[in-house]
Write a protein that holds these residues in place. Structure first.
Motif, short mmCIF file in Angstrom:
data_model
loop_
_atom_site.label_atom_id
_atom_site.label_comp_id
_atom_site.label_asym_id
_atom_site.label_seq_id
_atom_site.Cartn_x
_atom_site.Cartn_y
_atom_site.Cartn_z
N UNK A 121 -2.90 7.49 -3.64
CA UNK A 121 -4.27 7.62 -4.15
C UNK A 121 -4.51 6.68 -5.31
N UNK A 122 -3.50 6.51 -6.17
CA UNK A 122 -3.65 5.61 -7.31
C UNK A 122 -3.89 4.18 -6.85
N UNK A 123 -3.15 3.75 -5.85
CA UNK A 123 -3.34 2.40 -5.31
C UNK A 123 -4.73 2.24 -4.75
N UNK A 124 -5.20 3.24 -4.01
CA UNK A 124 -6.54 3.17 -3.41
C UNK A 124 -7.61 2.98 -4.47
N UNK A 125 -7.40 3.57 -5.65
CA UNK A 125 -8.39 3.48 -6.72
C UNK A 125 -8.53 2.06 -7.26
N UNK A 126 -7.49 1.24 -7.09
CA UNK A 126 -7.53 -0.14 -7.59
C UNK A 126 -8.15 -1.10 -6.57
N UNK A 127 -8.28 -0.67 -5.34
CA UNK A 127 -8.78 -1.57 -4.30
C UNK A 127 -10.31 -1.61 -4.32
N UNK A 128 -10.85 -2.79 -4.10
CA UNK A 128 -12.30 -2.94 -4.04
C UNK A 128 -12.83 -2.83 -2.62
N UNK A 129 -11.94 -2.62 -1.68
CA UNK A 129 -12.32 -2.47 -0.27
C UNK A 129 -11.98 -1.05 0.19
N UNK A 131 -10.20 1.88 2.10
CA UNK A 131 -8.80 1.91 2.54
C UNK A 131 -8.45 3.28 3.09
N UNK A 132 -7.37 3.30 3.84
CA UNK A 132 -6.79 4.53 4.35
C UNK A 132 -5.48 4.78 3.61
N UNK A 133 -5.30 5.96 3.04
CA UNK A 133 -4.06 6.26 2.33
C UNK A 133 -3.01 6.77 3.32
N UNK A 134 -1.93 6.02 3.43
CA UNK A 134 -0.78 6.42 4.24
C UNK A 134 0.45 6.24 3.37
N UNK A 135 1.05 7.34 2.96
CA UNK A 135 2.19 7.27 2.06
C UNK A 135 3.46 6.95 2.84
N UNK A 136 4.41 6.34 2.14
CA UNK A 136 5.67 5.99 2.77
C UNK A 136 6.45 7.24 3.16
N UNK A 137 7.30 7.08 4.15
CA UNK A 137 8.19 8.15 4.58
C UNK A 137 9.64 7.67 4.58
N UNK A 138 10.53 8.58 4.84
CA UNK A 138 11.97 8.31 4.80
C UNK A 138 12.61 8.73 6.12
N UNK A 139 13.60 7.98 6.54
CA UNK A 139 14.40 8.34 7.71
C UNK A 139 15.33 9.48 7.28
N UNK A 140 14.92 10.70 7.59
CA UNK A 140 15.65 11.87 7.09
C UNK A 140 16.94 12.12 7.86
#
Length: 347
Positions: A121-129, A131-140
């Motif tokens: 969400x923080x990254x999205x706030x810096x974008x002027x376009x 965006x879709x928020x998709x957070x990273x995941x981990x190979x569990x």
């Protein structure tokens, strides 16, 4: 003879050295390839990752429509060149993890993308376009708790008695390596059976920074307890987290920051600063603690408290693994991206 399906998605990785973006591509593409015809391309891609050589981009048929998923400026430029100079039919995606105002060039490139992904969400706030928020995941499956941590430590040549605290990644001021070292120097007299590991690579001027940290540790008489280790390949990282009792992410600035997820997936709780996506990754008082960036006394106090309360630390271990399983599996990230690819492709 079985033929491969036509390539639908290309994930470029134009950097030779290991980085967070490189690690993302290497881990994500094999998972995505189970559901969509995706390949990586770049100068150094591990053999197990579905891929095509960079040279093949020039002769790739113009059709069918494909997705080009860039994660750096140079890769956005590459996608634009393929589309507008070579006539390849491409839909262009850019993933941004940055939490700072973009340069004029970056903003110009982003405006030419067909879709933009923000990793928090923080990254999205810096974008002027939009965006879709998709957070990273981990190979569990890869990043999983060790059956016997002490046996794992013995196999890795690490101390097999006492508690072990780690801090991994690029060694430089931005990553807060000095904050970790100084916090450990401060609390180690209260924890005589505790060891710390600093692992990663120093580049260019950061060599002097690393040398100064080693000298500081030596002056404190802790060279046998604060251990400096060289960077290891991405595929070897899981064991280095699984061997720990506690992981510390002391960054002063971060885009997203995968290391807390990697640690928690192995059941290792995390003390981290409030930067990057860490506030969305760590559950305060349940999977670890959060402190202000560049506050070494607070970092030391939180680490000291975690190491002292071993019963609480064990609860954190259990909750950390469960938290990642429930919210941050790489399969969840992969599927979210595939859904976006298919929408752009009209599937």
């Amino acid at each position: 003879m079985k033929t491969s399906p036509p390539i639908r998605v290309i994930a470029p990785n134009f950097k030779r050295r290991l980085s967070g973006v490189t690690a993302t591509v290497v881990r994500l593409v094999p998972v995505q390839a189970q559901d969509i015809a995706i390949v990586a391309t770049g100068p150094v891609i591990p053999e197990h990752v579905p891929q095509i050589p960079l040279s093949a981009l020039l002769t790739l048929p113009r059709k069918p429509l494909r997705v080009w998923h860039a994660r750096r400026n140079v890769e956005m430029i590459g996608g634009l060149a393929l589309k507008y100079l070579l006539g390849k039919q491409l839909k262009l995606i850019f993933t941004s993890a940055s939490q700072r105002k973009q340069s004029g060039l970056t903003r110009w490139l982003i405006r030419r993308m067909d879709a933009v992904v923000a990793t928090s969400d923080k990254t999205a706030a810096y974008l002027e376009a939009p965006s879709t928020v998709i957070m990273h995941g981990i190979d569990v499956k890869t990043f999983a708790p060790a059956d016997d941590r002490m046996a794992l430590r013995a196999k890795m040549g690490l101390p097999t008695q006492g508690q072990l605290v780690g801090c991994y990644g690029r060694i430089r001021a931005q990553k807060g390596t000095d904050a970790f070292v100084r916090a450990m120097i401060q609390i180690m007299p209260q924890h005589p059976d505790t060891y710390a590991i600093v692992m990663g690579r120093a580049v260019g001027d950061d060599d002097a920074y690393l040398t100064a940290l080693k000298e500081e540790v030596a002056a404190a008489g802790l060279s046998e307890r604060i251990l400096f280790k060289p960077e290891v390949p991405t595929e070897a990282m899981a064991d280095w987290y699984a061997a720990l009792d506690l992981y510390v992410a002391p960054q002063r600035w971060e885009g997203f920051g995968l290391t807390p997820l990697e640690a928690m997936a192995t059941g290792c709780p995390v003390i981290a600063t409030r930067v990057g996506a860490f506030e969305q990754l760590i559950v305060e008082g349940k999977t670890g603690r959060l402190v202000a960036p560049d506050d070494i006394p607070a970092l030391a106090a939180a680490t000291d408290e975690a190491l002292a309360e071993t019963t609480k630390l064990q609860y954190w271990r259990d909750d950390s693994r469960y938290h990642v399983l429930a919210n941050f599996s790489i399969e969840k990230e992969a599927q979210s991206l595939i859904d976006l690819y298919r929408r752009l492709l009209g599937d």
